[in-house]
Design an enzyme around this catalytic site. Structure first.
Site, PDB file in Angstrom:
ATOM      1  N   PHE B  72       4.746 -10.772   6.199  1.00  0.00           N
ATOM      2  CA  PHE B  72       5.705 -10.394   7.229  1.00  0.00           C
ATOM      3  C   PHE B  72       4.910 -10.277   8.529  1.00  0.00           C
ATOM      4  CE2 PHE B  72       7.918  -7.200   9.783  1.00  0.00           C
ATOM      5  CZ  PHE B  72       9.201  -7.729   9.810  1.00  0.00           C
ATOM      6  N   LYS B 244       8.558   6.713 -13.961  1.00  0.00           N
ATOM      7  CA  LYS B 244       7.379   7.582 -13.815  1.00  0.00           C
ATOM      8  C   LYS B 244       7.408   8.371 -12.509  1.00  0.00           C
ATOM      9  CE  LYS B 244       4.948   4.445 -11.052  1.00  0.00           C
ATOM     10  NZ  LYS B 244       3.820   3.639 -10.633  1.00  0.00           N
TER      11      LYS B 244
END
Lengths: 391, 391
Positions: B72, B244
């Site tokens: 990007f 998690k």
């Protein structure tokens, strides 16, 4: 049995058993409340004695309130340690700053402390067990039930023996185990934690309400700050409790090398795998689920590997290049890092079975500690055959 | 299947597959070496691109050495980031101090970066996925294979969707996943760690040596400092990777309360149980073993819970009494703690299935973050029904 089936089964069995424990209906047939003695008064022994005495005081229909704690007598500033405990209600030597319940009675005489006990809780260093048991031999009724809080096992040429089995064999009494992610000072301060109690109902079980069962053990050990799970798998929790210390040495090595959290987690993963494999090979009655579901399994591994003596010794070795025994002497002020002994015992046993290559992490820790293999080799040593046999 | 049987089976299958990868004999039928593009250039994207480019350079018969990395585009002190990467061989913005291989080429144009690629590695923040995929749509041959390194999943009223499935559905290409105990800066510095790659051989598999398989993926990602395990269970590693973060928030709470290592390990144990249960309920094809055997399972849970953004946010909330969004804003400098979003998505989904009560820890984290329930209640909240349904 699939893990999910077992989960449901366990849930059904235990939730009905636990529901019973809510009422005291089934206690009517108890001929007297259970008398409990704790054998041992180190920091973990005193902590468990505190837990137990709190519960017996609150459950007088189930337990005799007074709990005896056998204390190895020592002089502290000219006074007997037992006398200090019984007057100040503090174990100033091993658990300073923690107030103990009034109904916990320190006793320096082992036989007198155990007289009339229905439940014996063993919580002494491993190396004292043989002497304690030989003193008790012939003085313990076979109706007595026991729980071992010891970590480790007996390894000799004949194999690996659980310490609870040793107690059963020598004293002819049923013996379970208690193990979990329980750093003693945190439990003593009543920080919340969990533990696992394992007890296999013996063949001479005297019946509901007349004998120790899972609900009695839950009532004896569960506290608002100490949550107890009761299971059958004595072997599983004992193996996990003993072998985690070897894994923790490995974590100390990679942390000391500066390899960080990823490496420590990798060692714990491989270690958990080898613990499970060891259990499945030598104690096929132990359940794989115990290792990853119970506090005594994965949670104790995590707590032990996040600090504690063995990690410290491993780290010190990595940072200074000193050997394990120098590191132990410099850091532990006369105490021992259990992993150093356990990795040797395990290695000797695996060698005698020609199975060393199945346990590359246990072997790596042994080779680093006893044969000066460079610890930087760990990744290669455990890559040939990882814990689960694949790459 | 018993865990041990599965261990042996996995071992047999993979060790034979891995043996093949040692020789290049089976590569003779490859019509051209695989061209690889990495989509993404954050710290984890750049780290994986480095790993991949090192391997393609070393395996010119299997891979086209040059690896494109879609970046990007940003201006850094007036210069394009892509230009800096291609001349200085450093991603000065997201991975400063790490030298990247010469054969890694930064490209700001997504379609040009992906042109001619045989393997696409997706490694972007979750929130960019939709746009990236819609740009690629219609420009990717269905022979292309993909690996997703993203964490999280898509939750909407229709259910929970894996990000790899989303890529497959939108682009009509097979997609596996990579996940593990991999804090990016440690991997970038070449500290040893492990990871798990999961890939299910698709129905249109073109045959041995002609298509991506487990040995190709191992060759693409395995490094001396980055040990790769290749399995089939894409769902298992993706679920573990997403959930998690919710568990890590819980660890942050109890650490912030000063409850110590025992409490953190207890949260991780219960969390592992709920992750397994979630997997078994909603992705029955996922394997229980994945969660406790693989780096993407228990090891990633441990690493994430030993530090990281979510633990930090939870700890800050406990210590200051601030809410999750204030804590995030103060600590993370515009970045997000994924657990905050994930616990909401999961809660909405469980609510729509009327299954919230089966996941007391996930519920507790949600209630603390969104409904100001006091975090001191966690022990009671998860004691009614623990992860495995027993006490």
């Amino acid at each position: 049995m699939a893990a999910t089936d077992r989960l449901n089964l366990t849930s059904d069995i235990l939730s009905s058993s636990m529901k019973r424990s809510e009422s005291s209906a089934s206690l009517t047939s108890l001929d007297h409340p259970y008398k409990v003695t704790v054998i041992g008064s180190g920091n973990w022994g005193t902590t468990i004695a505190k837990v137990v005495a709190e519960n017996t005081a609150q459950n007088p229909t189930l337990f005799a309130p007074e709990v005896n704690m056998w204390v190895f007598e020592e002089k502290i500033e000219g006074k007997n340690l037992t006398e200090i405990i019984n007057t100040k209600h503090q174990n100033v030597k091993y658990l300073p700053g923690i107030t103990l319940p009034d109904n916990l009675i320190a006793n320096p005489d082992l036989l007198s402390a155990c007289e009339g006990a229905d439940i014996l809780v063993f919580n002494i260093p491993h190396q004292f067990l043989r002497r304690i048991v030989s003193t008790l031999k012939g003085h313990v009724d076979k109706k007595v039930r026991a729980i071992s809080c010891l970590k480790g096992f007996e390894v000799d040429a004949n194999g690996v023996q659980l310490l609870s089995s040793y107690i059963t064999d020598e004293l002819n009494i049923a013996c379970g185990a208690l193990s979990g992610a329980n750093l003693a000072p945190e439990v003593a301060k009543e920080n919340w934690s969990e533990t696992t109690v394992a007890y296999h109902i013996p063949e001479d079980y005297r019946g509901d309400g007349k004998d120790v069962d899972h609900r009695v053990l839950k009532a004896l050990f569960h506290r608002p700050y100490f949550h107890v799970s009761v299971i059958e798998d004595v072997a599983g929790i004992s193996i996990a409790g003993a072998l985690k210390n070897v894994v923790a040495l490995g974590c100390g090595f990679v942390e000391g090398l500066g390899w960080g959290n990823n490496a420590s987690a990798a060692i714990q993963r491989v270690g958990l795998g080898e613990i499970i494999k060891f259990g499945q090979m030598f104690f096929p009655e132990s359940r794989v689920e115990t290792y990853y579901q119970e506090s005594a399994g994965v949670a104790d591994l995590i707590t032990t590997c996040s600090g504690g003596r063995n990690v410290k010794v491993g780290k010190h070795m990595a940072k200074t290049g000193k050997d394990a025994f120098e590191a132990e002497a410099e850091l532990l002020n006369g105490q021992s890092a259990q992993g150093i002994i356990t990795c040797k015992e395990v290695h000797e046993w695996l060698e005698s079975c020609d199975l060393v290559s199945e346990f590359p992490l246990f072997d790596a820790v042994y080779q680093i500690v006893y044969n000066n293999v460079p610890m930087e080799n760990i990744p290669d040593m455990i890559d040939d055959l990882d814990a689960f046999g694949h790459h």
